[in-house]
Design a protein around this motif. Structure first.
Motif, PDB file in Angstrom:
ATOM      1  N   ALA A 145       1.106  -1.088   0.207  1.00  0.00           N
ATOM      2  CA  ALA A 145       0.115  -0.424  -0.134  1.00  0.00           C
ATOM      3  C   ALA A 145       1.171   1.662  -0.086  1.00  0.00           C
ATOM      4  O   ALA A 145       0.913   2.369  -0.680  1.00  0.00           O
ATOM      5  CB  ALA A 145      -0.954  -0.328   0.955  1.00  0.00           C
ATOM      6  N   SER A 146       1.942   1.277   0.762  1.00  0.00           N
ATOM      7  CA  SER A 146       2.877   2.652   1.080  1.00  0.00           C
ATOM      8  C   SER A 146       4.005   2.510  -0.298  1.00  0.00           C
ATOM      9  O   SER A 146       4.564   3.528  -0.294  1.00  0.00           O
ATOM     10  CB  SER A 146       3.058   2.421   2.284  1.00  0.00           C
ATOM     11  N   GLY A 147       4.531   1.169  -0.085  1.00  0.00           N
ATOM     12  CA  GLY A 147       5.714   1.107  -1.459  1.00  0.00           C
ATOM     13  C   GLY A 147       6.697   0.783  -0.308  1.00  0.00           C
ATOM     14  O   GLY A 147       7.815   0.841  -0.812  1.00  0.00           O
ATOM     15  N   LYS A 148       6.962   1.200   1.344  1.00  0.00           N
ATOM     16  CA  LYS A 148       8.128   1.599   2.278  1.00  0.00           C
ATOM     17  C   LYS A 148       8.412  -0.387   2.161  1.00  0.00           C
ATOM     18  O   LYS A 148       7.521  -1.374   1.733  1.00  0.00           O
ATOM     19  CB  LYS A 148       7.434   1.347   3.634  1.00  0.00           C
ATOM     20  N   VAL A 149      10.055  -0.251   2.452  1.00  0.00           N
ATOM     21  CA  VAL A 149      10.545  -1.633   2.216  1.00  0.00           C
ATOM     22  C   VAL A 149      11.461  -1.473   3.287  1.00  0.00           C
ATOM     23  O   VAL A 149      12.483  -0.674   3.784  1.00  0.00           O
ATOM     24  CB  VAL A 149      11.381  -1.420   0.956  1.00  0.00           C
ATOM     25  N   LEU A 150      11.558  -2.598   4.238  1.00  0.00           N
ATOM     26  CA  LEU A 150      12.593  -3.022   5.428  1.00  0.00           C
ATOM     27  C   LEU A 150      13.303  -4.070   5.001  1.00  0.00           C
ATOM     28  O   LEU A 150      12.903  -4.898   4.139  1.00  0.00           O
ATOM     29  CB  LEU A 150      11.120  -3.721   6.552  1.00  0.00           C
ATOM     30  N   THR A 151      14.309  -4.055   5.029  1.00  0.00           N
ATOM     31  CA  THR A 151      16.084  -4.934   4.737  1.00  0.00           C
ATOM     32  C   THR A 151      15.967  -5.273   5.925  1.00  0.00           C
ATOM     33  O   THR A 151      16.986  -4.552   6.557  1.00  0.00           O
ATOM     34  CB  THR A 151      16.420  -4.023   3.832  1.00  0.00           C
TER      35      THR A 151
END
Length: 197
Positions: A145-151
């Motif tokens: 939904a937000s396009g945010k990424v956690l790596t």
């Protein structure tokens, strides 16, 4: 002399039959009945994408890590499917069971729940018989939904007893831990999409 010949012939036939006996192949899976049961209520959708694994272990045979940088390829001890698929299925089962989620990878789904896409790149998958089962993986979670990424990165080293069953069980435990870390990241997905804590 004829008794000697009969004895020699019997020994030769016995040796030949022993050599001709087929060797039994054993098949192992990383996804089994030891995962957490799926919860009735669905809270998330996930997409567990196909997993990347190092080329040297990307085969059906078990690959053992030996001394001096050597590896041993075991023809009779095999994965039930391609290793990358075995790892992916184990992670999917672990995440969905932990979160009460449905893995909708390659499946249409309604827009009523948040969707998190999980990508996994296994850097090392080491199997040292009677010593350890090691998984070193870099993975990411994308909130669609937000396009945010956690790596993040998970390195799990499980000590194992002797035998192939124990080695496979060690890899299962390691994958459950990785799936648990992924589930924790999805459950508390940060607003900035950057922290692995």
């Amino acid at each position: 002399m004829s008794a000697f010949r009969t004895l020699a012939l019997a020994a030769s036939l016995s040796l030949l039959s022993a050599c001709a006996a087929p060797q039994i192949e054993r098949f192992y899976t990383l996804n089994g009945g030891d995962a957490a049961p799926a919860k009735a209520e669905v809270n998330f959708y996930v997409e567990v994408l196909a997993v990347n694994v190092p080329q040297q272990v990307s085969r059906n045979q078990l690959v053992l890590t030996a001394a001096g940088g050597r590896i041993e390829l075991l023809e009779q001890e095999r994965w039930a499917g391609p290793l990358a698929a075995e790892i992916g299925q184990a992670l999917s089962t672990g995440i969905t069971g932990e979160l009460g989620a449905i893995d909708v990878y390659r499946t249409p789904y309604p827009d009523k729940l948040p969707v998190y896409r999980v990508s996994t790149n296994v850097q090392r998958f080491e199997s040292a018989l009677g010593q350890y089962a090691l998984i070193d993986a870099v993975w990411s979670v994308r909130q669609l939904a937000s396009g945010k990424v956690l790596t993040c990165r998970s390195v799990v080293n499980e000590k194992v007893a002797a035998g192939y069953d124990a080695l496979v069980a060690g890899h299962r435990r390691a994958l459950r831990q990785v799936a648990g870390e992924m589930s924790k990241a999805i459950r508390s997905f940060p607003a900035d999409g950057r922290s692995c804590q």
